[in-house]
Design a protein around this motif. Structure first.
Motif, PDB file in Angstrom:
ATOM      1  N   VAL A  98       0.873  -1.233   0.048  1.00 52.34           N
ATOM      2  CA  VAL A  98      -0.097  -0.096  -0.119  1.00 52.34           C
ATOM      3  C   VAL A  98       0.837   1.244  -0.184  1.00 52.34           C
ATOM      4  N   VAL A 100       0.587   5.210   0.792  1.00 51.78           N
ATOM      5  CA  VAL A 100      -0.050   6.157   1.551  1.00 51.78           C
ATOM      6  C   VAL A 100       0.103   7.515   1.380  1.00 51.78           C
ATOM      7  N   LEU A 128      -2.072  -3.221   9.104  1.00 49.11           N
ATOM      8  CA  LEU A 128      -2.328  -3.522   7.808  1.00 49.11           C
ATOM      9  C   LEU A 128      -1.949  -5.057   7.836  1.00 49.11           C
ATOM     10  N   LYS A 142     -11.743  -2.188   1.944  1.00 53.92           N
ATOM     11  CA  LYS A 142     -10.603  -1.188   1.758  1.00 53.92           C
ATOM     12  C   LYS A 142     -11.151   0.172   2.394  1.00 53.92           C
ATOM     13  N   ARG A 146      -8.949   1.999   5.374  1.00 56.42           N
ATOM     14  CA  ARG A 146      -8.449   3.374   5.205  1.00 56.42           C
ATOM     15  C   ARG A 146      -8.929   4.323   6.260  1.00 56.42           C
ATOM     16  N   PHE A 171      -5.326   5.853  -0.224  1.00 57.20           N
ATOM     17  CA  PHE A 171      -4.359   4.717  -0.737  1.00 57.20           C
ATOM     18  C   PHE A 171      -4.357   4.904  -2.280  1.00 57.20           C
ATOM     19  N   SER A 173      -1.886   3.662  -4.016  1.00 53.68           N
ATOM     20  CA  SER A 173      -1.742   2.180  -4.623  1.00 53.68           C
ATOM     21  C   SER A 173      -1.915   1.166  -3.641  1.00 53.68           C
ATOM     22  N   LEU A 174      -2.631   0.151  -4.108  1.00 55.97           N
ATOM     23  CA  LEU A 174      -3.080  -1.089  -3.094  1.00 55.97           C
ATOM     24  C   LEU A 174      -3.093  -2.184  -3.987  1.00 55.97           C
TER      25      LEU A 174
END
Length: 177
Positions: A98, A100, A128, A142, A146, A171, A173-174
């Motif tokens: 992830v 952030v 996480l 998700k 978050r 996020f 990118s996940l």
């Protein structure tokens, strides 16, 4: 012969009758001026109380003060230095990566996040890594993660007596493998 100090009633009535058409015009003009002044004052009050978003501010009952929202500055985005990569809590090897970014409007908050980056990263890694693939498989999962991550960052900053004005967490990118 008439006494010069005596006033002739016919002359006084004649003057009043002659003056009445001018008085009517004067009355109409004064009413128009009064109406225009009232409209001007009303428009002035409206535009003085009008906020940036087009709504008028609320006037507090019994007071002459106006309730105004604090002007917010532009958003400041802060990318956490490295992506978070954790093993998920499942049998078998599953990874979560992830990236952030935080959003605030205060540079003091960014400085506090950078200052306490090791503690924030530790707590986010623990959060996480406690996830399962099933818990983050849906959009709702998700979003819940978050919100939990945002609450964790706010809690850390608050416990350290730092400005906790992190407004949101994204996020950017996940990836689950």
């Amino acid at each position: 012969m008439a006494d010069p100090n005596e006033i002739d009633d016919d002359i006084v009535v004649g003057k009043a009758a002659a003056a009445s058409p001018g008085v009517g015009k004067l009355l109409v003009v004064s009413l128009l001026v009064s109406l225009l002044m009232s409209a001007g004052v009303g428009a002035g009050v409206y535009f003085l109380l009008k906020t940036e978003d087009g709504d008028t501010a609320e006037v507090v009952a019994g007071e002459d003060s106006v309730k105004e929202e604090k002007a917010k500055g532009p958003p400041i985005y802060h990318k956490m230095a490295e992506p978070f990569i954790v093993n998920l809590s499942t049998p078998g090897t599953r990874f979560l990566q992830v990236t952030v970014e935080l959003m605030t409007r205060n540079t003091d908050v960014v400085n506090a996040v950078e200052k306490h980056d090791p503690l924030i990263r530790n707590n986010l890694l623990m959060l996480l890594s406690s996830q399962s693939p099933e818990s983050i498989a849906t959009v709702e999962g998700k979003e819940s993660l978050r919100q939990e991550a945002l609450a964790e960052i706010r809690r850390v900053l608050k416990n350290l007596a730092e400005p906790a004005g992190v407004e949101d967490l994204y996020f950017t990118s996940l990836v689950v493998q």
